[in-house]
Structures are given as C-alpha cells and as structure tokens.
Motif scaffolding. Structure first.
Motif, PDB file in Angstrom:
ATOM      1  N   PHE A 157       0.894  -1.360  -0.093  1.00  0.00           N
ATOM      2  CA  PHE A 157       0.012  -0.019   0.163  1.00  0.00           C
ATOM      3  C   PHE A 157       0.894   1.323   0.144  1.00  0.00           C
ATOM      4  O   PHE A 157       0.570   1.948  -0.858  1.00  0.00           O
ATOM      5  CB  PHE A 157      -0.763  -0.053   1.353  1.00  0.00           C
ATOM      6  N   GLY A 212     -12.998  -4.193  -4.869  1.00  0.00           N
ATOM      7  CA  GLY A 212     -12.407  -3.127  -4.202  1.00  0.00           C
ATOM      8  C   GLY A 212     -12.005  -3.710  -3.039  1.00  0.00           C
ATOM      9  O   GLY A 212     -11.624  -2.675  -1.898  1.00  0.00           O
ATOM     10  N   PHE A 214      -9.925  -6.401  -0.255  1.00  0.00           N
ATOM     11  CA  PHE A 214      -8.674  -7.213  -0.545  1.00  0.00           C
ATOM     12  C   PHE A 214      -8.914  -8.717  -0.040  1.00  0.00           C
ATOM     13  O   PHE A 214      -8.272  -9.612  -0.682  1.00  0.00           O
ATOM     14  CB  PHE A 214      -7.674  -6.694   0.584  1.00  0.00           C
ATOM     15  N   HIS A 283     -19.576  -7.089   4.759  1.00  0.00           N
ATOM     16  CA  HIS A 283     -18.942  -6.073   5.540  1.00  0.00           C
ATOM     17  C   HIS A 283     -19.782  -5.924   6.708  1.00  0.00           C
ATOM     18  O   HIS A 283     -19.437  -5.739   7.857  1.00  0.00           O
ATOM     19  CB  HIS A 283     -19.088  -4.590   4.840  1.00  0.00           C
ATOM     20  N   GLU A 287     -19.221  -6.259  10.598  1.00  0.00           N
ATOM     21  CA  GLU A 287     -19.506  -5.109  11.528  1.00  0.00           C
ATOM     22  C   GLU A 287     -20.415  -5.749  12.662  1.00  0.00           C
ATOM     23  O   GLU A 287     -20.138  -5.529  13.860  1.00  0.00           O
ATOM     24  CB  GLU A 287     -20.268  -3.927  10.959  1.00  0.00           C
TER      25      GLU A 287
ATOM     26  N   LEU B  95      -8.594  -1.494  -0.427  1.00  0.00           N
ATOM     27  CA  LEU B  95      -8.476  -1.363   1.210  1.00  0.00           C
ATOM     28  C   LEU B  95      -9.677  -0.405   1.276  1.00  0.00           C
ATOM     29  O   LEU B  95      -9.682   0.636   0.547  1.00  0.00           O
ATOM     30  CB  LEU B  95      -7.217  -0.768   1.889  1.00  0.00           C
ATOM     31  N   SER B  96     -10.387  -0.625   2.278  1.00  0.00           N
ATOM     32  CA  SER B  96     -11.536   0.386   2.819  1.00  0.00           C
ATOM     33  C   SER B  96     -10.895   1.387   3.301  1.00  0.00           C
ATOM     34  O   SER B  96      -9.876   1.097   3.984  1.00  0.00           O
ATOM     35  CB  SER B  96     -12.561  -0.263   3.310  1.00  0.00           C
ATOM     36  N   LYS B  98     -11.794   2.121   6.718  1.00  0.00           N
ATOM     37  CA  LYS B  98     -11.576   1.261   7.800  1.00  0.00           C
ATOM     38  C   LYS B  98     -10.206   0.509   7.860  1.00  0.00           C
ATOM     39  O   LYS B  98      -9.485   0.547   8.808  1.00  0.00           O
ATOM     40  CB  LYS B  98     -12.946   0.533   8.048  1.00  0.00           C
ATOM     41  N   ASP B  99     -10.115  -0.225   6.778  1.00  0.00           N
ATOM     42  CA  ASP B  99      -8.665  -1.052   6.554  1.00  0.00           C
ATOM     43  C   ASP B  99      -7.566  -0.131   6.712  1.00  0.00           C
ATOM     44  O   ASP B  99      -6.568  -0.380   7.672  1.00  0.00           O
ATOM     45  CB  ASP B  99      -8.698  -1.630   5.187  1.00  0.00           C
ATOM     46  N   VAL B 100      -7.482   0.952   6.015  1.00  0.00           N
ATOM     47  CA  VAL B 100      -6.437   1.930   6.315  1.00  0.00           C
ATOM     48  C   VAL B 100      -6.179   2.449   7.857  1.00  0.00           C
ATOM     49  O   VAL B 100      -4.983   2.356   8.173  1.00  0.00           O
ATOM     50  CB  VAL B 100      -6.711   3.045   5.279  1.00  0.00           C
ATOM     51  N   GLN B 136     -16.577   4.510   6.317  1.00  0.00           N
ATOM     52  CA  GLN B 136     -15.546   3.730   6.503  1.00  0.00           C
ATOM     53  C   GLN B 136     -15.466   2.325   5.918  1.00  0.00           C
ATOM     54  O   GLN B 136     -14.343   1.919   5.664  1.00  0.00           O
ATOM     55  CB  GLN B 136     -15.641   3.454   8.048  1.00  0.00           C
ATOM     56  N   ASP B 137     -16.642   1.899   5.215  1.00  0.00           N
ATOM     57  CA  ASP B 137     -16.548   0.812   4.132  1.00  0.00           C
ATOM     58  C   ASP B 137     -16.221   1.265   2.704  1.00  0.00           C
ATOM     59  O   ASP B 137     -16.267   0.238   2.009  1.00  0.00           O
ATOM     60  CB  ASP B 137     -18.079  -0.094   4.590  1.00  0.00           C
ATOM     61  N   PRO B 139     -14.085   2.062  -0.682  1.00  0.00           N
ATOM     62  CA  PRO B 139     -12.544   1.818  -0.818  1.00  0.00           C
ATOM     63  C   PRO B 139     -11.974   3.288  -0.689  1.00  0.00           C
ATOM     64  O   PRO B 139     -12.501   4.301  -1.292  1.00  0.00           O
ATOM     65  CB  PRO B 139     -12.599   1.493  -2.519  1.00  0.00           C
ATOM     66  N   ILE B 140     -10.601   3.149  -0.227  1.00  0.00           N
ATOM     67  CA  ILE B 140      -9.880   4.475  -0.121  1.00  0.00           C
ATOM     68  C   ILE B 140      -9.738   5.289  -1.131  1.00  0.00           C
ATOM     69  O   ILE B 140      -9.687   6.402  -1.354  1.00  0.00           O
ATOM     70  CB  ILE B 140      -8.494   4.150   0.691  1.00  0.00           C
ATOM     71  N   GLU B 142     -11.704   5.673  -3.553  1.00  0.00           N
ATOM     72  CA  GLU B 142     -12.970   6.162  -3.972  1.00  0.00           C
ATOM     73  C   GLU B 142     -13.569   7.560  -3.279  1.00  0.00           C
ATOM     74  O   GLU B 142     -14.579   8.191  -3.757  1.00  0.00           O
ATOM     75  CB  GLU B 142     -14.201   5.331  -4.228  1.00  0.00           C
TER      76      GLU B 142
END
Lengths: 299, 255
Positions: A157, A212, A214, A283, A287, B95-96, B98-100, B136-137, B139-140, B142
């Motif tokens: 990343f 999108g 992973f 998701h 959650e 990565l979303s 939240k993932d980041v 948070q969900d 994609p980073i 977007e």
C-alpha cells in the motif's frame, strides 16, 4: 475417453490445482506491489540456472530456483541501493540472465529437447515426486506469505508509511521476491519458464477488475487461478494442444471477461451489482460480529 | 507543561547525492507544542521530517526523538503518528477507509497479530470524531482527497501517539477543507495531548494554527512565533523572492 481415467492426467489435475492456488496467491502481492515486470524478469532469468544445471548435470529445476532467487535479490538490492529505477534493473538482469542461459544452451547441444520442456512446460510429465515437491515447497510459500499477510499488504500500500509504522519492509520485500522466484520454479513443469510469469499476474489482475475489497480480491484471484489451470488443462486434453499455452490463454480470456464486467466500467451491470451487494453484506456481517462483544459488555 | 523535549536537533547536517540539503539545524520541540515548519519547495522540509522518523541519518550532528536516536527506537516506543505528503498509493488498491485506519495499529500489534475488539472500537471512535463514520466501508481510492487525508490522519492517530507529524497535509485541498482539517488536528491534539509538527510552504495556513514556526531553506532562518517569523520574513530581502508563496493574506492569523 474420460481424462480422469489416466494416472498422468490425475497427477496433471492435482499439479494444476496446486499451481493455480500458489501462483494466484503470490500474484495478489505481485499486482498490488506492481511487481509484474519483476515477475516476468525473475521467471525468464530462471532459464540461465536451468541451462547451467543441464550442462553441469545438476538438478535443472533446483539450479533454476537458486539462479532465479539470486537474480531476484540482485534486482531488489540494486534497485534499492543503487538508486536505479526498478524496471531498468529488471531489464538489465533478466536479459543478461537469459543471454547467459542461451549461451549455455549453445554449449549443451543434444539437450535442447529437455530445455524446451522447461521453457514451455509439460504438465503431462509430472511425477508423484514432482507433486510432493510442488505441495511442500508451495505450502512453505503460502504459509510464509500468509503469516506476513498484514505486513505485506501494508508494504504494498505505502512502503514509507509501513516503515514508519514498524513494518520490516526490507525483510518482507526480499521475502516476496524469494517467493516469486520459488513459485516460478515450481510452476515450470506446468506452464514453463516463458509463461510462468503470466500466472503471477493475470489471476490477481482479473480479481482486481471485479472488487475493491482485499479479501474478495484474494478469493477471486485464487478462483481465477484454479479455473485457468483446470480449464486450460481440459482444453489441452480435448483439443490436443500444449497445456502451458491453453492455461495462460484461459487466464487471459478470464481477464478480458472481468475487464468487460468490471464495476468500474459498467456501473449498472447486474453482475457488478450482485458482487457489490455481496460485499456490503459481508461487511455488514463483520460489523455485527464486531459489535457483539461490546453489547455484551454494556449489559 | 512544555518542558519535556520530544524532538531535539543539534547542529544537524544532511548531504544527499553529494549536495548539502540541511546545514547546521538546531532546535527543540517540547511536549504539547504545535510547530509549523515552512520553507520553499526543495528547502529540506521533508528531509527534516525523515530525520525525525528515523528514515534518514544525519551526516553530522545529532537528532533525538524522546531522548534517543529515532532509528534505534523500538517499534513500541516510537509513539509517532505520521501523515505522509499525498500518499502515492494506487487508487484501485483494495482497502477500505476502515482497513487503512486499522493499519495504524501495526506498531502495537506487530506482524502476526490483528487488531482486537478494543482496537476496532477505538478506531471507530476516532473515525467518528474525524467525520469518517459514514465512509468507513468505502474503498480508499473512491473517497474525496480530503477524506483520504482524514483517513490517513485517523490511521496516524489510532495508536495514540505522543508526536504527530504531518507532511504538507492540506496540499490539494480547498481553503475550507484546509481549515476543517487543521481544526480537527487541533481538537485531536487536545483530546490526545499530542505534540504536533506540520510541514507546509503555506505560511497563511500554518500561522493560523501553529504556536511556533521554524523557517528553513537548507539552513535554519528563524524559529519563533508566527508574528516574529512574519516580521522577519517581511524585513528580509533574501526571503522575499524565495517565499513568494508567503505573500498572500494571512487569513485567521493569530499572531
């Protein structure tokens, strides 16, 4: 005639499944770290080692593996230390290693047939011992990458950010290069040196077209790898075509299909909508699972 | 209490590819400070941050982070949050938001462990405070540029660092988004008792937020309050052409 009736086809199918899974798992990181060209370079450079192994009467696959690993480390070392762009370094080392291989081939007249089987693969010649090596070495690759998954994902990343956060970036970078080299060598029997790099890119690139997320990308990459190797093997058997090329062509066709159906390009396509709905469901489930202990703690 | 030194530079020199990038830099950043580092492009601002982060070693002089060599500090003792200059990540990276943000726990969890429930709960609180809860969900790649920067800020903050380092964090954001960003940094500074070092070539934005400013252009020109720095810059002929970016109106300047 049912292809499963033959022992060699049963072994070929098992080899196809193993190579499909291992290559597409490694491909996930190759694509995310933008190491596609490194994959091509490392796989082609294995030729030097294989040719040397044939010349010296040493196990060609092992020689190819050691040679490819050394070239992979050299590519990494020179591009990181020498302040030379990675693609330039790959271009130099991979062409030099191939030239070395062709020179050695010139010195080993009479062994051309063997060398061509390494170049283009011969999945039908996979032995039980080959399967054992494929499963054990591939298992080591999968376990190593799986254990370091989070760090590798962070490295892919943003390397600098990963380093600041304490990720051992150098170690993981060389681990990834080593895994690419090992994977190339264990895929040689199935698709050959020339086409091995394709399996280190196409399945993950296909998956990235569709999602999108992973986790989904990894799952779809493995699915694409499996469909490619098994589908290609069937095509090879029924149409009497070389297996390496049919496997890679199937992977290429899957990519084109994913490209056409990609949610990025066809926002209204039903398949994309279904996949997105599935993703958001997963998701949501995650959650809810996350929230559960919190609620328990409050009450 | 602003007595404990967090970052100390003593006569630091850096040479990159045979060129002197930083020359005789000396300053101290104390606990609770909000320091702005300004200078024109190529002045060595990012190099200065890389020294603090332990990504570079000085050719001469000494850099200390919490009293130790930054490169030698163990992962768990670093307690530094870092927001890089416009991360060059692939916009299609899977990565979303939240993932980041959860990646920010790496310093605490290490290579083999994943963030647990308390970490996830805390990351949600940070995202809530930064206004990212609804994204948070996604994609980073977007979300908008401002939201991406906030996601990186949240990632830098979730590990509860003592020092937050921001490298040109508002580049490419409109003035309203810049103000919003710095207001949030100020809030988080208070909430987490942070020391903040931010780098920019925009004096107007920095002076409105920082307590003290360090002005560098290879060597250090001044270290003082925004008012002192502005006075120094406006009187100095040397900086007038080099700091033409600084000539804009100082909106909201607290000097």
């Amino acid at each position: 005639m049912n292809m499963l009736a033959y022992d060699f086809m049963q072994r070929a199918i098992i080899a196809g499944i193993l190579v499909g899974i291992i290559c597409s798992f490694v491909a996930f990181f190759v694509v995310l770290k933008r190491l596609s060209f490194a994959g091509v370079g490392i796989s082609h450079s294995a030729l030097g080692g294989v040719a040397l192994g044939v010349l010296l009467g040493f196990n060609p696959i092992l020689a190819g593996g050691i040679f490819a690993t050394v070239i992979a480390w050299l590519i990494g070392f020179v591009s990181r230390r020498g302040e030379i762009e990675e693609d330039v370094t790959i271009g130099i080392f991979f062409s030099a290693a191939m030239a070395f291989g062709i020179t050695v081939m010139g010195m080993t007249s009479g062994y051309y047939a063997d060398l061509f089987s390494f170049l283009f693969g011969n999945i039908l010649a996979v032995s039980n011992q080959d399967l054992l090596i494929l499963a054990s070495v591939g298992g080591i690759v999968l376990v190593s990458l799986g254990l370091c998954f989070k760090g590798l994902l962070f490295l892919c990343f943003d390397e600098e950010l990963a380093q600041v956060n304490g990720v051992p970036v150098k170690l993981l970078y060389y681990l990834l290069l080593t895994c690419i080299a090992i994977t190339v060598v264990i895929a040689v029997k199935v698709v050959g040196i020339i086409l091995a790099s394709a399996l280190l890119v196409i399945p993950a690139a296909t998956a990235q077209e569709l999602t999108g997320n992973f986790k989904w990308m990894l799952a779809l990459s493995i699915m694409a790898g499996l469909i490619s190797s098994l589908g290609g093997l069937c095509l090879s058997y029924y149409y009497d075509l070389p297996s390496g090329s049919t496997i890679v062509l199937t992977a290429g066709l899957l990519f084109l299909l994913a490209f056409a159906l990609s949610p990025r390009r066809m926002h209204l396509h039903i398949f994309s909508r279904l996949l997105r709905r599935q993703e958001s469901k997963s998701h949501g489930t995650q959650e809810n699972r996350d929230k559960l202990p919190e609620k328990v703690a409050i009450h | 209490m602003k007595t404990n030194p967090v970052v100390e530079f003593e006569h630091v020199y850096v040479f990159l590819q045979g060129r002197c990038v930083l020359e005789d830099i000396t300053f101290t950043v104390n606990e609770g400070d909000f320091i702005g580092v300004i200078g024109p492009n190529g002045a060595g601002k990012t190099t200065l941050l890389r020294l603090i982060l332990g990504l570079l070693q000085p050719a001469r002089g000494q850099v200390k982070l919490f009293g130790a060599n930054p490169a030698a500090l163990k992962r768990l003792n670093r307690k530094v949050g870092y927001l890089p200059q416009k991360s060059g990540f692939d916009r299609r990276f899977p990565l979303s938001v939240k993932d980041v943000v959860l990646l920010g726990f790496f310093g605490e969890t290490g290579l083999f462990k994943s963030p647990g429930q308390p970490e996830k709960k805390w990351s949600e609180e940070v995202m809530q405070r930064l206004g990212l809860a609804g994204h948070q969900d996604r994609p980073i790649g977007e979300v908008s540029g401002g939201q991406q920067q906030l996601a990186f800020l949240a990632s830098a903050l979730v590990s509860k660092p003592k020092l937050l380092i921001l490298d040109e964090p508002t580049n490419g954001l409109d003035p309203a988004a810049q103000n919003r960003f710095y207001n949030l940094v100020r809030e988080m500074q208070e909430f987490l008792s942070l020391t903040v070092i931010t780098v920019s070539h925009d004096l107007a934005t920095i002076s409105a937020n920082a307590d003290n400013i360090i002005c560098i252009n290879r060597t250090m020109h001044i270290h003082g309050s925004p008012a002192e720095v502005f006075k120094h810059l406006s009187e100095s002929h040397i900086y007038r052409c080099e700091f033409d970016l600084l000539s804009g109106p100082l909106n909201g300047w607290r000097g």
